[in-house]
Design a protein around this motif. Structure first.
Motif, PDB file in Angstrom:
ATOM      1  N   VAL A  70     -12.162  -5.117  -0.393  1.00  0.00           N
ATOM      2  CA  VAL A  70     -11.103  -4.117  -0.320  1.00  0.00           C
ATOM      3  C   VAL A  70     -11.268  -3.297   0.960  1.00  0.00           C
ATOM      4  O   VAL A  70     -10.284  -2.891   1.578  1.00  0.00           O
ATOM      5  N   ALA A 120      -1.980  11.662  -0.383  1.00  0.00           N
ATOM      6  CA  ALA A 120      -3.145  11.848  -1.254  1.00  0.00           C
ATOM      7  C   ALA A 120      -3.457  13.338  -1.407  1.00  0.00           C
ATOM      8  O   ALA A 120      -3.737  13.812  -2.512  1.00  0.00           O
ATOM      9  N   GLY A 135       2.134   2.202  -3.399  1.00  0.00           N
ATOM     10  CA  GLY A 135       1.133   2.631  -4.362  1.00  0.00           C
ATOM     11  C   GLY A 135       0.447   1.509  -5.120  1.00  0.00           C
ATOM     12  O   GLY A 135      -0.277   1.768  -6.073  1.00  0.00           O
ATOM     13  N   ILE A 136       0.648   0.276  -4.706  1.00  0.00           N
ATOM     14  CA  ILE A 136      -0.073  -0.825  -5.344  1.00  0.00           C
ATOM     15  C   ILE A 136      -1.553  -0.657  -5.004  1.00  0.00           C
ATOM     16  O   ILE A 136      -1.911  -0.386  -3.857  1.00  0.00           O
ATOM     17  N   HIS A 137      -2.393  -0.801  -5.997  1.00  0.00           N
ATOM     18  CA  HIS A 137      -3.825  -0.585  -5.818  1.00  0.00           C
ATOM     19  C   HIS A 137      -4.365  -1.500  -4.711  1.00  0.00           C
ATOM     20  O   HIS A 137      -4.040  -2.696  -4.662  1.00  0.00           O
ATOM     21  N   PRO A 138      -5.181  -0.958  -3.802  1.00  0.00           N
ATOM     22  CA  PRO A 138      -5.727  -1.755  -2.701  1.00  0.00           C
ATOM     23  C   PRO A 138      -6.475  -3.016  -3.147  1.00  0.00           C
ATOM     24  O   PRO A 138      -6.477  -4.025  -2.447  1.00  0.00           O
ATOM     25  N   LYS A 139      -7.109  -2.978  -4.315  1.00  0.00           N
ATOM     26  CA  LYS A 139      -7.811  -4.159  -4.818  1.00  0.00           C
ATOM     27  C   LYS A 139      -6.835  -5.309  -5.063  1.00  0.00           C
ATOM     28  O   LYS A 139      -7.138  -6.469  -4.767  1.00  0.00           O
ATOM     29  N   ILE A 140      -5.656  -4.994  -5.574  1.00  0.00           N
ATOM     30  CA  ILE A 140      -4.632  -6.014  -5.817  1.00  0.00           C
ATOM     31  C   ILE A 140      -4.132  -6.575  -4.493  1.00  0.00           C
ATOM     32  O   ILE A 140      -4.004  -7.794  -4.325  1.00  0.00           O
ATOM     33  N   LEU A 150      -8.351  -2.176   3.617  1.00  0.00           N
ATOM     34  CA  LEU A 150      -8.069  -0.782   3.978  1.00  0.00           C
ATOM     35  C   LEU A 150      -8.342  -0.505   5.445  1.00  0.00           C
ATOM     36  O   LEU A 150      -7.578   0.215   6.090  1.00  0.00           O
ATOM     37  N   SER A 199      -4.679   0.435   6.647  1.00  0.00           N
ATOM     38  CA  SER A 199      -4.432   1.853   6.383  1.00  0.00           C
ATOM     39  C   SER A 199      -4.037   2.622   7.644  1.00  0.00           C
ATOM     40  O   SER A 199      -3.381   3.654   7.550  1.00  0.00           O
ATOM     41  N   LEU A 214       0.828  -1.211   0.000  1.00  0.00           N
ATOM     42  CA  LEU A 214       0.000   0.000   0.000  1.00  0.00           C
ATOM     43  C   LEU A 214       0.861   1.260   0.000  1.00  0.00           C
ATOM     44  O   LEU A 214       0.544   2.227  -0.680  1.00  0.00           O
ATOM     45  N   SER A 264      -5.686  -6.601  -1.614  1.00  0.00           N
ATOM     46  CA  SER A 264      -6.785  -7.358  -1.033  1.00  0.00           C
ATOM     47  C   SER A 264      -6.891  -8.742  -1.659  1.00  0.00           C
ATOM     48  O   SER A 264      -7.036  -9.752  -0.961  1.00  0.00           O
TER      49      SER A 264
END
Length: 86
Positions: free
Chosen positions: A51, A69, A36-41, A55, A59, A33, A43
């Protein structure tokens, strides 16, 4: 095969009480995370059902996520010379 492993490994670690595996999953999630790897990936790789769970769980470990952000959005509207002023 990768999908099978990502779905089963965290559950197997939990069932067998392998704390090291759980720590490794937590370490992976936090690092992924942060980079910057997408949270969906993330998860999906951890085998989480949603997801939102990923998070909610990880997070909090990433204190600078909100700041990063905000800076990214500011960068869309302000020239680079003005970014350090905020």
């Amino acid at each position: 095969m990768e999908l099978f492993l990502s779905a089963c490994v965290p559950r197997l670690c939990e069932l067998t009480g392998q704390r090291q595996c759980i720590r490794d999953a937590s370490r992976y999630a936090t690092i992924a995370l942060r980079t910057g790897i997408h949270p969906k990936i993330v998860s999906s790789r951890l085998g989480h059902a949603t997801v939102a769970f990923t998070l909610d769980t990880y997070s909090a470990d990433i204190e600078d996520l909100d700041r990063d952000a905000a800076e990214a959005v500011i960068g869309l509207f302000l020239p680079s010379s003005a970014r350090g002023l905020i």
